[in-house]
Design an enzyme around this catalytic site. Sequence first.
Site, mmCIF file in Angstrom:
data_model
loop_
_atom_site.group_PDB
_atom_site.id
_atom_site.type_symbol
_atom_site.label_atom_id
_atom_site.label_comp_id
_atom_site.label_asym_id
_atom_site.label_seq_id
_atom_site.Cartn_x
_atom_site.Cartn_y
_atom_site.Cartn_z
ATOM 1 N N SER A 239 0.857 -1.185 0.000
ATOM 2 C CA SER A 239 0.000 0.000 0.000
ATOM 3 C C SER A 239 0.895 1.237 0.000
ATOM 4 O O SER A 239 2.122 1.126 0.010
ATOM 5 C CB SER A 239 -0.886 0.011 1.243
ATOM 6 O OG SER A 239 -0.090 0.326 2.371
ATOM 7 N N LYS A 240 0.247 2.385 -0.006
ATOM 8 C CA LYS A 240 1.007 3.646 -0.073
ATOM 9 C C LYS A 240 2.018 3.788 1.070
ATOM 10 O O LYS A 240 3.009 4.498 0.929
ATOM 11 C CB LYS A 240 0.037 4.830 -0.039
ATOM 12 C CG LYS A 240 -0.661 5.007 -1.373
ATOM 13 C CD LYS A 240 -1.203 6.411 -1.519
ATOM 14 C CE LYS A 240 -1.951 6.559 -2.832
ATOM 15 N NZ LYS A 240 -3.377 6.720 -2.664
ATOM 16 N N ARG A 241 1.754 3.119 2.187
ATOM 17 C CA ARG A 241 2.696 3.202 3.308
ATOM 18 C C ARG A 241 4.085 2.714 2.905
ATOM 19 O O ARG A 241 5.079 3.070 3.513
ATOM 20 C CB ARG A 241 2.215 2.327 4.475
ATOM 21 C CG ARG A 241 1.053 2.895 5.251
ATOM 22 C CD ARG A 241 0.679 1.972 6.379
ATOM 23 N NE ARG A 241 0.182 0.691 5.883
ATOM 24 C CZ ARG A 241 0.740 -0.477 6.132
ATOM 25 N NH1 ARG A 241 1.816 -0.550 6.863
ATOM 26 N NH2 ARG A 241 0.218 -1.593 5.643
#
Length: 467
Positions: A239-241
Amino acid sequence: MSNIRVRFAPSPTGHLHIGGARTALFNYLFARHNNGIFILRIEDTDTSRSTEEYIEAIIEGMKWLKLSWDEGPYRQTERFDAYKSYIEKLLQEGKAYYCYCTPEELEQRRKEAIEKGMPQKYAGRCRSLTEPVSDKPFAVRFKMPQEGTTVVTDLIRGVVEFDNSQLEDLVIMRSDGTPTYNFVVVVDDIDMKITHVIRGDDHLNNTPKQMHIYRAFGWEPPQFAHLPMILGSDKTRLSKRHGATSVMAYKETGYLPDALVNYLVRLGWSHGDQEVFTRDELIKYFTIENIGKSAAVFNPEKLLWLNSQYIINEDTKSLAEMAMPFLIKEGIIFEGQQIDIEWLSKAVNTLKERSRTLVELAASLKYYILEYVDIDPKAKEKFLKPENLNSLSELREILSGVSDFTAIELERVFHNFADERSIKLGAIAQPVRVAITGGTASPGLFEVLEIVGKEKILKRLSKVIEG
Ligand code: GLU
């Protein structure tokens, strides 16, 4: 041409991301390897979340990665008539039925089921209605088998069994008349004669439902290949993390499309120990058998390394052309500025081995292109002391008289200069490097001087000497 037909079927509810691009790539490679057809199909039935902007963004991402498709882009919103006629057929054959249960009733029953610890699936109240109920809004449900098992023989996962008692009678048309995802996917795959469905394994649970719909139309389902998940370094779903996940973010930060493609293919697929592949090699070697079962871990450092390899191996002139938009973005050149591409290529050639991205390349090209450079204060303090300035001034005088301003000649001039004064070459070379490039690290100094050119060299030296 074989009869193999595959599709990439993104829902335009976001930009093309790493996972979607890998699915697209595997479909593309499978089609090209088998001389088949690769279809792009936009799954935009969820009109509340799909946008034109995302459709364009997905297409832009596909084009940037050079994943060319043979048919499409088809759009599901243009195929509502087809879905309607397929629904009619199921209704006529008694394989689907009208359901008049309201959302409130369904919610109430769901709550009751939870309280009683019963399964939450639709219990089939309208399944046995024989007459239509007039004046009440209805949805259409597909009759799923309620006993036995459904076996998915997945080309990657192997045999996966599903208990039919878990399947509920699926809504295939909502009460507002719009068809639902699991249904339209099947209708499209039938109409588009899809032979292999290659997609993310988040769809594996949908597969038994879809298989029953195929069979209700008298079709054998296509072959399925569900791709293993992509995880971040902490082993949770990517994910964007974990950093940039949108494909175009990689374009903007100076990645080469072929490097990203090469990286994506290795997220799950392998060919011995080989890491760097040309597009032709990928097409030649790609098979579903070589896709692993286990989840792949996204590793940004490895992607950066691959990008540096692609930069090293790229044709210098095309690299110079690729650097242009970054030079404009960095304000090093302005849009429409005439720049001699042959000259720029020479500069690029000195930087290929030192640049991991086009952004880094453009940043270094700065000292070739601009009239003057900003000098790193630390480098200035260390190498441009007053005693160095005297030598620089003498050297400038000599350089102004050099007519053959080539690396070879300059090297000779610098050596003479050092020998005559009994100083080390570095004692003059390093101050010059700082004055010309603004920093202490650069490609070979004489080559840099030749490419920057006499006029700019003399100007920059004067500026430093005058302070
Ligand atoms: N539209 C689905 C998605 O974006 C893909 C469906 C499929 O490949 O069958 O996840």
